[in-house]
Motif scaffolding. Sequence first.
Motif, short mmCIF file in Angstrom:
data_model
loop_
_atom_site.label_atom_id
_atom_site.label_comp_id
_atom_site.label_asym_id
_atom_site.label_seq_id
_atom_site.Cartn_x
_atom_site.Cartn_y
_atom_site.Cartn_z
N PRO A 1 0.82 -1.21 0.00
CA PRO A 1 0.00 0.00 0.00
C PRO A 1 0.85 1.26 0.00
CG PRO A 1 -0.91 -1.60 1.51
CD PRO A 1 0.42 -2.16 1.03
N GLY A 2 0.48 2.22 -0.84
CA GLY A 2 1.22 3.46 -0.96
C GLY A 2 2.35 3.43 -1.97
N ALA A 3 2.67 2.25 -2.48
CA ALA A 3 3.77 2.14 -3.45
C ALA A 3 3.40 2.77 -4.79
CB ALA A 3 4.14 0.67 -3.66
N ARG A 4 4.37 3.47 -5.37
CA ARG A 4 4.20 4.01 -6.73
C ARG A 4 4.64 2.93 -7.71
NH1 ARG A 4 7.46 7.42 -8.35
NH2 ARG A 4 6.14 8.56 -9.80
N ILE A 5 3.72 2.50 -8.57
CA ILE A 5 4.00 1.41 -9.50
C ILE A 5 3.92 1.91 -10.93
CG2 ILE A 5 3.36 -0.91 -10.25
CD1 ILE A 5 4.27 -0.77 -7.32
N ALA A 6 5.02 1.77 -11.65
CA ALA A 6 5.06 2.11 -13.07
C ALA A 6 4.50 0.93 -13.87
CB ALA A 6 6.50 2.40 -13.51
N VAL A 7 3.48 1.19 -14.66
CA VAL A 7 2.91 0.19 -15.56
C VAL A 7 3.47 0.47 -16.95
CG1 VAL A 7 0.79 -0.81 -16.49
CG2 VAL A 7 0.84 0.03 -14.12
N ALA A 8 4.34 -0.41 -17.42
CA ALA A 8 5.03 -0.21 -18.69
C ALA A 8 4.16 -0.72 -19.83
CB ALA A 8 6.37 -0.93 -18.69
N VAL A 9 3.89 0.16 -20.80
CA VAL A 9 3.01 -0.17 -21.92
C VAL A 9 3.72 0.19 -23.23
CG1 VAL A 9 0.73 0.19 -22.94
CG2 VAL A 9 1.00 0.35 -20.47
N GLY A 10 3.67 -0.71 -24.20
CA GLY A 10 4.41 -0.53 -25.44
C GLY A 10 3.61 0.03 -26.59
N SER A 11 4.21 -0.03 -27.77
CA SER A 11 3.67 0.62 -28.96
C SER A 11 3.16 -0.37 -30.00
CB SER A 11 4.73 1.52 -29.58
OG SER A 11 5.91 0.77 -29.84
N ARG A 12 2.94 -1.61 -29.63
CA ARG A 12 2.45 -2.60 -30.59
C ARG A 12 0.93 -2.64 -30.54
NH1 ARG A 12 6.78 -2.68 -33.65
NH2 ARG A 12 8.63 -3.37 -32.55
N GLY A 13 0.31 -2.90 -31.68
CA GLY A 13 -1.15 -2.94 -31.77
C GLY A 13 -1.72 -4.18 -31.12
N ILE A 14 -1.94 -4.13 -29.83
CA ILE A 14 -2.43 -5.28 -29.08
C ILE A 14 -3.94 -5.15 -28.91
CG2 ILE A 14 -2.34 -6.49 -26.86
CD1 ILE A 14 0.56 -5.41 -26.58
N THR A 15 -4.67 -6.18 -29.29
CA THR A 15 -6.12 -6.18 -29.14
C THR A 15 -6.46 -6.10 -27.65
OG1 THR A 15 -6.31 -7.52 -31.13
CG2 THR A 15 -8.22 -7.47 -29.68
N ASN A 16 -7.48 -5.28 -27.34
CA ASN A 16 -7.97 -5.11 -25.96
C ASN A 16 -6.93 -4.48 -25.02
OD1 ASN A 16 -10.52 -6.36 -26.54
ND2 ASN A 16 -9.49 -8.35 -26.45
N LEU A 17 -5.94 -3.79 -25.57
CA LEU A 17 -4.89 -3.22 -24.71
C LEU A 17 -5.45 -2.26 -23.68
CD1 LEU A 17 -1.86 -3.05 -24.05
CD2 LEU A 17 -1.70 -1.19 -25.72
N GLN A 18 -6.34 -1.38 -24.10
CA GLN A 18 -6.88 -0.40 -23.16
C GLN A 18 -7.59 -1.09 -21.99
OE1 GLN A 18 -10.46 0.73 -22.77
NE2 GLN A 18 -9.73 2.02 -21.11
N GLN A 19 -8.36 -2.13 -22.29
CA GLN A 19 -9.07 -2.84 -21.22
C GLN A 19 -8.09 -3.57 -20.30
OE1 GLN A 19 -9.79 -2.86 -24.49
NE2 GLN A 19 -11.97 -3.19 -24.88
N ILE A 20 -7.06 -4.17 -20.87
CA ILE A 20 -6.08 -4.91 -20.06
C ILE A 20 -5.31 -3.96 -19.16
CG2 ILE A 20 -3.97 -6.30 -20.18
CD1 ILE A 20 -5.16 -7.49 -22.84
N VAL A 21 -4.89 -2.82 -19.70
CA VAL A 21 -4.17 -1.83 -18.89
C VAL A 21 -5.08 -1.26 -17.81
CG1 VAL A 21 -2.99 0.41 -18.92
CG2 VAL A 21 -2.50 -1.29 -20.70
N SER A 22 -6.34 -0.98 -18.15
CA SER A 22 -7.29 -0.45 -17.16
C SER A 22 -7.51 -1.43 -16.01
CB SER A 22 -8.65 -0.16 -17.82
OG SER A 22 -8.54 0.92 -18.71
N LEU A 23 -7.66 -2.71 -16.33
CA LEU A 23 -7.84 -3.72 -15.29
C LEU A 23 -6.60 -3.85 -14.42
CD1 LEU A 23 -9.77 -6.44 -17.32
CD2 LEU A 23 -10.64 -5.14 -15.37
N THR A 24 -5.42 -3.73 -15.04
CA THR A 24 -4.16 -3.79 -14.30
C THR A 24 -4.07 -2.62 -13.32
OG1 THR A 24 -3.09 -4.90 -16.17
CG2 THR A 24 -1.64 -3.86 -14.54
N VAL A 25 -4.39 -1.43 -13.81
CA VAL A 25 -4.39 -0.23 -12.96
C VAL A 25 -5.38 -0.38 -11.81
CG1 VAL A 25 -5.05 2.23 -12.93
CG2 VAL A 25 -3.51 1.36 -14.71
#
Length: 196
Positions: A1-25
């Motif tokens: 709790p309280g940790a700053r976590i960098a979520v690394a996201v790339g530049s490849r056309g991945i299907t459902n990327l926005q949903q996967i990143v949102s769920l991860t966040v």
Amino acid sequence: PGARIAVAVGSRGITNLQQIVSLTVDWLKERGATPFIVPAMGSHGGATPKGQAGVLADYGITEKSVGAPLKASMDVKLLGRTDDGVDVYFSAEALNADGILLVNRVKPHTDFSGAIGSGLLKMITVGLGKRTGANACHIAFALRGHEQVIRKVASVTMQCTPILGGVAILEDQFHETAQITVLAKKEIVTGEEKLF
């Protein structure tokens, strides 16, 4: 709790990327962490913060859409050197985090074949190396081969950065999401080989 976590996201056309990143966040927030997005795309997007943020926006990754701020600095730090002389660079923004979580698809690469291709290890090596690291790796690729460089640079990087693990995405022959696997840091190498 309280940790700053960098979520690394790339530049490849991945299907459902926005949903996967949102769920991860969301998952990170539910555990009390403070996530932020770091572009992990080497020199793509014109190798500028604005360009890399624009690439992610084109894939639906914005602060509003995923619920986390975007930190697109191109600054890097030199972490060291591989035993065969390749300089290892890494995103300064990601290094400032308490932890790093990678999000990438695992798939064959168009420029080489081996036991790995394009995935979490390549994101660690090239994507989070930003322009400087990507340039160093691409020069080394021509001399030593892609897989050797990726493995050695990733090994140095994982020893001295707060990488926690990765979200590995597999797509089927129709480019639809087929499987999502979360790998802890110690599982990334063998896990990616198995998924590949």
